[in-house]
Design an enzyme around this catalytic site. Structure first.
Site, short mmCIF file in Angstrom:
data_model
loop_
_atom_site.label_atom_id
_atom_site.label_comp_id
_atom_site.label_asym_id
_atom_site.label_seq_id
_atom_site.Cartn_x
_atom_site.Cartn_y
_atom_site.Cartn_z
N GLU A 267 0.81 -1.16 0.03
CA GLU A 267 -0.06 -0.07 -0.02
C GLU A 267 0.91 1.39 -0.10
O GLU A 267 2.00 1.45 0.90
CB GLU A 267 -0.87 0.07 1.26
CG GLU A 267 -1.95 -0.83 1.60
CD GLU A 267 -2.74 -0.58 2.71
OE1 GLU A 267 -2.88 0.45 3.02
OE2 GLU A 267 -3.24 -1.69 3.30
N GLU A 321 -13.89 5.63 -0.53
CA GLU A 321 -14.74 4.92 0.36
C GLU A 321 -15.57 5.77 1.25
O GLU A 321 -14.94 5.93 2.60
CB GLU A 321 -14.08 3.73 0.96
CG GLU A 321 -13.74 2.76 -0.19
CD GLU A 321 -12.66 1.73 0.47
OE1 GLU A 321 -13.04 0.73 1.05
OE2 GLU A 321 -11.44 1.75 0.15
N LYS A 324 -15.67 4.47 5.43
CA LYS A 324 -14.39 4.08 6.16
C LYS A 324 -14.52 5.04 7.25
O LYS A 324 -14.66 6.22 7.26
CB LYS A 324 -13.09 4.34 5.35
CG LYS A 324 -12.82 3.31 4.21
CD LYS A 324 -11.37 3.41 3.97
CE LYS A 324 -10.46 2.77 4.98
NZ LYS A 324 -9.08 2.74 4.37
N GLU A 330 -8.91 9.18 5.36
CA GLU A 330 -9.03 7.66 5.06
C GLU A 330 -10.08 7.56 4.16
O GLU A 330 -10.19 6.59 3.25
CB GLU A 330 -9.62 7.20 6.53
CG GLU A 330 -8.39 7.03 7.57
CD GLU A 330 -7.27 6.18 7.00
OE1 GLU A 330 -7.51 4.89 6.37
OE2 GLU A 330 -6.18 6.44 7.17
#
Length: 454
Positions: A267, A321, A324, A330
């Site tokens: 990541e 997203e 999250k 995030e």
């Protein structure tokens, strides 16, 4: 149906062979760019559309999942995209039981291969950050148990790894002084690295310059021009934080005698939004980081301590997203919006950069195309290219400057060549056999200006 032996190449065919050989050689050394596919959102597209989009509209050739959702795994069947699935943290201890490991493989792997190219399994996620000593103590046994279960059903070629944050290091600066946390170095990382070496699996790390920068080191974190930071022990001058983080991990591995184990970047990324007033977070900063990152890891320059190396790298993340938890950032690491329009041009789109046209899969038309099976190896696909291009089929579209030259990969070029042969030969199923490396599909593999005949 058995294939005829290819005729002896003409002078033109020989030139094509040489060109395609050089392309294949360059490709074999190329780094792979993948993406983390998370699903914590209530507005995300269906997995089948995601798989089709990645295959036809981007240069992404691998995805990493944070679980083993059967619908998502099945969606990548026949795409050729390499898929990493994950074992949840709470399954690590049960996985040390051989019976449970065999059951896990039977439920989460065996039903989907070889149709889906599951090439790696991540056991847990950043386990050492949990500080759960029982969980940490069972991590390597779980990895061994899972590999044994895979091997027992002839799937031992699937790699088993576990991703780590940089919190595994007790020392990270200067990079040459990098070392693992005391106690875990010999108890956890030495046996883990021995396992990875013996199974030819990579050590997976998640380096995030985003979490290490401050306003004075922003250019250093974003790969922009800067004065650099000198390692007093080696004399190397680091021009970006990413290299420093990777070399710190490498130094820790080498200190234990495992500097030869491959490193994969599981990541890394940069958000487009964060809390109000946070310096260095914007669409432009995220674009700068990811474009420079991709160029750097695929360039072959390597790092000061690992010169000439390329790194398989998974960008974080595919989508923003909206469900999250945690800070605003995030929820805003995504490369794409739910309708597939890019948040910014990261340099991974096929065709016009920054194309904002929704790229939904084309409906079935009754037409047929010939494409490689997902588990065809590159040697077989290169042999298919050589055979087709020496048989009179026009292969100029996959030569430099051709409409289908990009992306430069053996699989992509083989897809064009195999389909061109199939169409020219009358579109009989046996014309797509290629020694069992081809299959018929109703999904148009065309992209951008590269149009596949049908």
């Amino acid at each position: 149906m058995a294939r005829e032996s290819p005729p002896a190449p003409t002078a033109t065919g020989a030139v094509r062979f040489l060109l395609l050989f050089l392309i294949a050689t360059a490709t074999s050394a190329a780094a792979h760019i993948g993406v983390n596919y998370g699903t914590l959102g209530d507005n995300l597209p269906p997995p089948a559309q995601v798989a089709q989009f990645l295959r036809t509209r981007t240069t992404i050739d691998r995805v990493k999942l944070f679980g083993s959702d059967p619908a998502i795994i099945r969606a990548f069947a026949g795409t050729g995209i390499a898929v990493t699935i994950s074992v949840a943290n709470d399954q690590i201890i049960p996985l040390t039981n051989p019976s449970y490991a065999a059951q896990w493989v039977a439920e989460h792997v065996s039903p989907f291969v070889p149709a889906t190219n599951i090439n790696r399994i991540s056991v847990g996620n950043e386990i050492l950050a949990s500080n759960d000593k029982v969980l940490i103590a069972n991590l390597v046994p779980a990895m061994r148990s899972l590999h044994a279960a895979l091997s027992s059903v002839r799937l031992g070629q699937i790699q088993v790894s576990s991703p780590h944050s940089l919190g595994i290091l007790s020392v990270s600066e200067p990079p040459s002084a990098g070392r693992f946390r005391r106690g875990y170095d010999r108890a956890v990382f030495a046996p883990m690295l021995e396992f990875l070496r013996s199974t030819r699996s990579p050590f997976t790390v998640n380096p995030y310059p985003y979490f290490g920068y401050n306003p004075t080191t922003l250019n250093y974190a974003l790969f922009r021009r800067n004065a650099g930071i000198r390692d007093a022990f080696t004399g190397h001058v680091y021009r970006n934080m990413f290299d420093g983080q990777l070399d710190a991990v490498y130094s820790a591995m080498k200190r234990l005698g495992y500097g030869d184990v491959e490193i994969v970047v599981g990541e890394t990324g940069w958000p487009t939004q964060a809390e109000p007033g946070q310096a260095g977070v914007s669409v432009r900063a995220a674009q700068t980081y990811n474009r420079n990152l991709i160029h750097h890891v695929t360039s072959g320059v390597g790092t000061p301590l690992m010169p000439g190396r390329r790194f398989e790298t998974f960008l974080f993340a595919l989508f923003n997203e909206n469900l999250k938890p945690g800070p605003t950032a995030e929820r805003n690491f995504g490369l794409f919006r739910p309708d597939f329009t890019p948040v910014y041009d990261a340099g991974i789109m096929v065709g016009q950069a920054g194309d904002r046209t929704p790229a939904l899969p084309a409906p079935a038309t009754g037409k047929k195309w010939c494409v490689p099976v997902q588990n065809a190896d590159e040697n077989s696909l290169q042999a298919n290219i050589n055979y087709v291009c020496s048989s009179g089929v026009d292969c100029t579209p996959i030569q430099p400057g051709g409409a289908c030259f990009q992306p430069v990969s053996v699989r992509s070029h083989a897809t064009y060549a195999m389909n061109a042969y199939f169409q020219r030969s009358g579109r009989h199923d046996y014309n797509c056999d290629f020694a069992h490396t081809g299959l018929i599909t109703n999904a148009d593999p065309s992209y951008g200006s590269c149009v596949y005949a049908a």
